[in-house]
Design an enzyme around this catalytic site. Structure first.
Site, PDB file in Angstrom:
ATOM      1  N   ASP A 170      24.910  43.508 -11.060  1.00  0.00           N
ATOM      2  CA  ASP A 170      26.147  42.424 -11.243  1.00  0.00           C
ATOM      3  C   ASP A 170      26.816  42.938 -12.489  1.00  0.00           C
ATOM      4  O   ASP A 170      27.667  41.883 -12.989  1.00  0.00           O
ATOM      5  CB  ASP A 170      25.239  41.278 -11.264  1.00  0.00           C
ATOM      6  CG  ASP A 170      24.833  40.638  -9.853  1.00  0.00           C
ATOM      7  OD1 ASP A 170      25.491  41.068  -8.671  1.00  0.00           O
ATOM      8  OD2 ASP A 170      23.924  39.989  -9.843  1.00  0.00           O
TER       9      ASP A 170
ATOM     10  N   ASP B  71      26.076  40.792  -1.791  1.00  0.00           N
ATOM     11  CA  ASP B  71      26.922  40.562  -3.056  1.00  0.00           C
ATOM     12  C   ASP B  71      27.618  41.912  -3.793  1.00  0.00           C
ATOM     13  O   ASP B  71      28.672  41.781  -4.314  1.00  0.00           O
ATOM     14  CB  ASP B  71      25.787  39.779  -4.045  1.00  0.00           C
ATOM     15  CG  ASP B  71      25.229  38.942  -3.401  1.00  0.00           C
ATOM     16  OD1 ASP B  71      24.481  39.000  -2.248  1.00  0.00           O
ATOM     17  OD2 ASP B  71      24.595  37.975  -4.099  1.00  0.00           O
TER      18      ASP B  71
HETATM   19  N1  GLY Z   1      25.089  37.169  -6.625  1.00  0.00           N
HETATM   20  C1  GLY Z   1      24.060  36.158  -6.594  1.00  0.00           C
HETATM   21  C2  GLY Z   1      24.586  34.918  -5.740  1.00  0.00           C
HETATM   22  O1  GLY Z   1      25.737  34.753  -5.136  1.00  0.00           O
HETATM   23  O2  GLY Z   1      23.869  33.786  -6.242  1.00  0.00           O
END
Ligand code: GLY
Length: 369
Positions: free
Chosen positions: A94, A151
């Site tokens: 992330d 994601d």
């Molecule tokens: N990327 C993690 C979420 O969308 O919660």
């Protein structure tokens, strides 16, 4: 219509101009607002994956208003994120969300050299998570060496940017390998996508799927659908492979079929009938993804459904009053409560709602590019 959204944007900017000062005084990166206060993320301090959305929102508002308060607040919190480079341990795939919207936005909007360097540093961290068996590793736990998640399609724009900035194709080559794996393994026949897939880290063979933040194994976690929709649209834009456009359109058709009559989005498209569990984060992200898809294809139905989603959010779940610091309500981090918030305001809801409004006015600074 754009005039109406211009007016809403003015209200968004005015509200954050009032409430962001509280965050600046407290020295925090806001994650959610509750009882008239900004709160930090419940996990991993400033290293949690959502840290980039506050500076990203501040950059959107600076771009919109030219008010340097927003630029300074974006930089204050961008610096807190840059400190996480040295801590390192909580950083995951992330880094795309975290740094493209903080230093990445700074580099794009102001041309700052330090911000450009920090953005490349983040891209190198994402590259370092690449497993040549064919995927980017999501998380750091020793028992999750082979985990990849949908994601990550929204983290790949950091790699597209790095290739463009350096002229080095490796970043986009890695993005393409990961996108191809996601296309092959995550996308289902009905246009839905899995949230988590575990691979054998030695061979890249698919081992199993995990339910992740969805309702049950094999269900359709709506935010995952939104990440896939928007992520594949951006992959097509940057990697120019028609298969990604087809994937994004397929996911979009399934998403559109599940938008509730009131324009809001359930947390999981397979959740039990009659259950009131809404995730407006998914709706706001999908609105942006649909507008990207509308731009790429010229098809009006995507723009129309983006408007439907945005109107649903504004009519039912946008709080411009002063009892709450943020705006978008009914955001749900995970179908099964994970302590990160249910039916509450969460900062990336406000980020994507603002991005959607800017897109509707034709004034989006395109921070994902
Ligand atoms: N990327 C993690 C979420 O969308 O919660």
């Amino acid at each position: 219509m754009p005039e109406r959204y211009e007016e809403v944007l003015d209200r968004v900017a005015a509200k954050f101009r009032r409430t962001a000062e509280q965050a600046a005084r407290a020295g925090i990166i806001p994650y959610q607002s509750r009882d008239g206060k900004w709160l930090t993320s419940p996990y991993d301090g400033n290293g949690w994956w959502t840290g980039g959305f506050w500076p990203g929102l501040m950059w959107l508002l600076w771009y919109r208003t030219g008010d340097d308060f927003f630029r300074d607040e974006a930089r204050r919190t961008g610096e807190l994120l840059a400190e996480e480079f040295r801590r390192f341990r909580s950083l995951s795939h992330d880094v795309g969300f975290m740094y493209l919207l903080s230093c990445g936005a700074d580099a794009k909007l102001t041309g700052s050299g330090q911000a450009r360097t920090d953005t490349l540093h983040a891209a190198s961290l994402l590259m370092g998570r690449f497993n040549p068996a064919g995927f980017i590793r999501a998380w750091n736990e020793p028992d999750r060496v082979g985990y990849a998640i949908i994601d990550c399609m929204m983290n790949l724009p950091l790699l597209y940017r790095a290739s463009r900035d350096t002229g080095d194709p490796r970043f986009r080559q890695v993005a393409k390998i990961h996108a191809d794996t996601t296309l092959r393994v995550f996308l289902r026949e009905d246009g839905s996508v899995s949230h988590i897939v575990e691979f054998d880290p030695q061979t890249g063979r698919r081992v199993r799927e995990h339910p992740g933040q969805g309702c049950f194994l094999g269900s359709q976690w709506s935010r995952g659908q939104a990440w896939g929709l928007y992520g594949f649209a951006l992959a097509y834009r940057h990697l120019e492979d028609e298969r990604y456009l087809e994937a994004s359109e397929k996911i979009a058709r399934n998403f559109i079929a599940h938008i509730r009559p009131d324009g809001l989005t359930d947390s999981d498209f397979c959740q039990p009938a009659g259950e009131e569990r809404i995730d407006n984060l998914a709706g706001a992200i999908a609105a942006c993804g649909l507008m990207e898809l509308g731009r790429l294809t010229g098809k009006k139905e995507y723009q129309d459904n983006a408007v439907r989603l945005t109107e649903g959010l504004l009519a039912r779940c946008a709080d411009f009053g002063d009892s709450r610091c943020g705006i978008l309500t009914h955001c749900t981090a995970s179908y099964h409560d994970d302590g990160a918030g249910r039916h509450t305001n969460i900062i990336y809801g406000d980020y994507f709602l603002t991005e959607a409004l800017l897109r509707l006015c034709g004034r989006d600074p395109e921070l994902w590019s």
